[in-house]
Scaffold this active site. Structure first.
Site, PDB file in Angstrom:
ATOM      1  N   GLU A 117       0.818  -1.219   0.000  1.00 38.67           N
ATOM      2  CA  GLU A 117       0.000   0.000   0.000  1.00 38.67           C
ATOM      3  C   GLU A 117       0.854   1.272   0.000  1.00 38.67           C
ATOM      4  OE1 GLU A 117      -4.120  -1.426   2.032  1.00 38.67           O
ATOM      5  OE2 GLU A 117      -2.565  -0.761   3.422  1.00 38.67           O
ATOM      6  N   ASP A 166      -8.286  -9.410   4.304  1.00 37.62           N
ATOM      7  CA  ASP A 166      -8.109  -8.170   5.069  1.00 37.62           C
ATOM      8  C   ASP A 166      -9.179  -8.002   6.146  1.00 37.62           C
ATOM      9  OD1 ASP A 166      -7.218  -5.705   5.908  1.00 37.62           O
ATOM     10  OD2 ASP A 166      -8.033  -4.593   4.216  1.00 37.62           O
ATOM     11  N   GLU A 176     -13.185  -2.136  11.523  1.00 36.23           N
ATOM     12  CA  GLU A 176     -13.111  -1.549  10.186  1.00 36.23           C
ATOM     13  C   GLU A 176     -14.152  -2.142   9.242  1.00 36.23           C
ATOM     14  OE1 GLU A 176      -9.911  -1.201   6.463  1.00 36.23           O
ATOM     15  OE2 GLU A 176      -9.257  -1.975   8.409  1.00 36.23           O
TER      16      GLU A 176
END
Length: 712
Positions: A304, A377, A405
């Site tokens: 990332e 993830d 999240e």
């Protein structure tokens, strides 16, 4: 006089409200409400006698006295003489001098403890003992937990030691106090006022962590800032390390791989360059001058946009070993994250395995590879990462995400212990049946002395620490499972409820049922039957299975569900990406062929036709619709269950949860309607009976925007 009385009454009201705003977490220490039980405790606990002297012993003394004073509603004093009904606390060495020994402690290590009744010199005592002061601290917290949860103190005989050595919270906190994926305010760490100003929250954070056995904290975000490694910030880190040390907590930092360039003014960060290696050695030496017990580095590299060794044609082992060599003389470790993926792969699922499996056995002995629980993830449900059964020569640390999240963020009640247990109890078959993920992580399978488990923290500066009051339960559950992964989700839930709210059995039974069902409820209204990563792009708030506007395919939800006119799901079998091949054969058989695949993971591994007959006898489309509706129905049931509990706890916390459950219900409906409308555009099939019709059109849901969603 009348005005003074009114003022005192108002002051009492304000103070009582603040006492129940959630700040105290599970360490409330309110008087035991069961009068006979409290009387029994008072009889058995007349005084406290400590042996030993250290900052950690002082912390244990304060906690035990404050806890007992509150729980027993009686001031408990310290004594140097041994009398009956005294709590005697000390290490094995200090207690041996007065005639107490127990051979079990030889197997308890540096952190285990023993709590038992004993008779010394004719006096009946409760003994809390351990090999070290750290074990004493954990024993004290466990003893207080026994009273908080209404356990009898007669015939006490408890021996406990952690199954995993390093139990760490990872804070994704930036130096400007923004928290990446944070839903509870800004960072706990006020870098601007450190080191001069020591917030009481730092101490209470350490108390909370120690109470559940957490012994490490990574202060900074994995998307790292090199400034934290400069002297000005190391002085601030030292202040926190000094606060945490008496509570057995070691500090770690995230290391930005390009730090030699950014703060060292070198021209390269190549891990095989001698100048770069010397820079890291000198930097680590500097850190240990500030913090002699510094734990080491957590590193996110070549992922990332983060810099890493691949930028210089090197591999992950080259980068990790460079840092490990610098840390090794001081006893520090490197936790190198396996969260990597690149656009060339035909399946993001496979990336961590493809990059790290070939490096097994090439890391230094003080390097751990830190692996997310699943291969993608932190999704609401994922199969365990295949790396856990594939790297016998490398210690693997587990990484869970406490912050929600992908689990409703700050508005949804989701108790994550069942998620953690589902992964930890999964069998990798790495050395045959019974080789669970937990046994890989705790080092028993491959005899790794270096072992760790990490949780991405869900704390912030909100008064109740976690934003949603029930987020506290995930912090608590992580610590308890890190200490002992064999504990059940139900036991941990009941412990947390009793300490956080009340020991009333009606309340405990109802709320534990809500908690234990909450994870499956969320999976149903978000990602049933193996759907995954269909959240909004970037912020990951709310449903957006139609999203396809980001430059990389694997950043978009359409990449993961692959819905079309023929069906839905990601084919990871031999006819697709063959990601299943990364598992051991026995695991592969659990998911392939289609006819035997556990339906919880069906769309993880198969592209399935809309008319496929499920085990229920319904079509896949009908089953999908029913799961979404069941999720909504379950949230509504939670609301009704909670409403019946009015009066059992304080009104402030009751209203807090009630309002958030209403938000959760509206979000569950949103998820159901948006997803079913979108997937219906492919299936062309009607909603089955019993599934509510959406209130809006698909275009309405597609145009919703959330540019300021928190945590992004």
């Amino acid at each position: 006089m009348k005005k003074a009385s009114i003022f005192i009454a108002l002051l009492f009201y304000v103070c009582s409200v603040h006492a129940e705003d959630g700040y105290d977490l599970w360490l409330r220490y309110k008087p035991v409400t069961n009068q006979p039980l409290r009387a029994s405790y008072k009889q058995q606990v007349q005084s406290i006698s400590f042996r030993g002297n250290s900052a950690m012993i002082d912390a244990a003394k304060r906690e035990l006295q404050n806890g007992l004073n509150g729980l027993l509603d009686k001031k408990i004093s310290f004594t140097n003489t041994i009398t009956s009904n005294t709590i005697l606390v000390g290490t094995t060495t200090s207690l041996a001098a007065i005639g107490f020994t127990d051979n079990r402690l030889q197997q308890s290590g540096d952190e285990g403890f023993l709590i038992r009744q004993a008779t010394i010199a004719g006096k009946k005592l409760i003994v809390i003992t351990a090999n070290t002061d750290r074990g004493i601290l954990y024993g004290v917290f466990h003893f207080l937990r026994l009273i908080q949860t209404g356990q009898q103190l007669t015939a006490l005989n408890i021996e406990s030691s952690p199954r995993i050595a390093r139990r760490i919270l990872n804070h994704w906190d930036n130096l400007d106090r923004h928290v990446e994926r944070g839903y509870a305010g800004i960072s706990l760490w006020n870098w601007h006022t450190l080191p001069g100003y020591i917030d009481q929250r730092y101490i209470d954070y350490a108390r909370a962590c120690a109470s559940i056995g957490i012994n490490g904290t990574v202060l900074t975000n994995v998307n790292a800032n090199a400034l934290v490694l400069t002297a000005a910030y190391l002085e601030k880190v030292k202040a926190l390390a000094d606060i945490f040390r008496p509570y057995g907590i070691r500090v770690y930092l995230t290391a930005r791989f390009s730090a030699p360039v950014e703060i060292g003014k070198l021209r390269t960060a190549d891990p095989l360059n001698d100048t770069v290696r010397r820079w890291w050695t000198e930097k680590v030496n500097e850190i240990y001058k500030f913090i002699p017990d510094f734990g080491g580095f957590l590193v996110k590299a070549n992922s990332e946009g983060q810099p890493g060794p691949q930028s210089y044609g090197r591999n992950h082992a080259d980068g990790a070993n460079m840092m490990a060599d610098a840390l090794s003389p001081h006893g520090g470790i490197v936790m190198w994250r396996a969260f990597v993926y690149n656009p060339e792969s035909n399946d993001r699922f496979k990336q961590a395995y493809e990059e790290f499996k070939p490096l097994d056995g090439k890391f230094r002995s003080n390097v751990m590879v830190q692996v997310k629980n699943g291969p993608i993830d932190f999704q609401p449900r994922e199969p365990f990462s295949p790396l856990f059964g594939a790297m016998p020569q490398t210690p693997l640390a587990m990484e869970f995400q406490l912050t929600q999240e992908y689990l409703g963020q700050g508005t949804n009640l989701v108790y994550q212990a069942p998620l953690y247990k589902e992964v930890l109890d999964a069998d990798t078959y790495a050395t045959g049946k019974g080789t669970t993920v937990a046994k890989v992580v705790d080092g028993t399978v491959y005899r790794h002395a270096l072992n760790a488990i990490a949780g991405v923290a869900n704390t912030g500066n909100e008064r109740n620490w976690t934003g949603h009051l029930f987020g506290q339960a995930n912090w608590y559950a992580f610590g308890r499972l890190a200490w002992d992964h064999t504990l059940s989700s139900e036991l941990i839930a009941r412990e947390w409820i009793q300490q956080t709210f009340t020991t009333n059995n009606v309340f405990i039974t109802a709320v534990s049922k809500m908690m234990l069902q909450s994870h499956e409820t969320l999976v149903n209204y978000m990602t049933p039957l193996g759907l995954h990563h269909i959240m909004g792009n970037g912020h990951h708030y709310g449903p957006a299975p139609w999203s396809d506007n980001l430059p990389r395919p694997d950043w978009n939800p359409v990449y993961y569900h692959k819905a079309d006119g023929s069906g839905i799901g990601f084919d990871r079998t031999t006819t697709g990406t063959n990601a299943l091949q990364q598992y051991n054969p026995e695991v592969q058989k659990q998911f392939d062929p289609l006819s035997s695949c556990d339906e919880k993971y069906l769309l993880w591994f198969h592209h399935v036709s809309w008319g496929h007959k499920m085990k229920s006898g319904k079509s896949l489309w009908e089953e999908l619709c029913n799961h979404y509706q069941a999720g909504v129905d379950s949230v509504r049931l939670m609301q009704r269950q909670w409403d019946k509990l009015f009066g059992y706890i304080d009104e402030e916390r009751f209203r807090h949860v009630k309002m958030l459950l209403a938000v959760q219900e509206s979000e569950a409906v949103w998820w159901r309607d948006a997803c079913l409308l979108y997937f219906q555009s492919f299936s062309k099939m009607p909603l089955p009976a019993g599934v509510e019709k959406p209130a809006y059109t698909l275009d309405y849901y597609k145009q919703l925007k959330f540019p300021y969603a928190p945590g992004n």
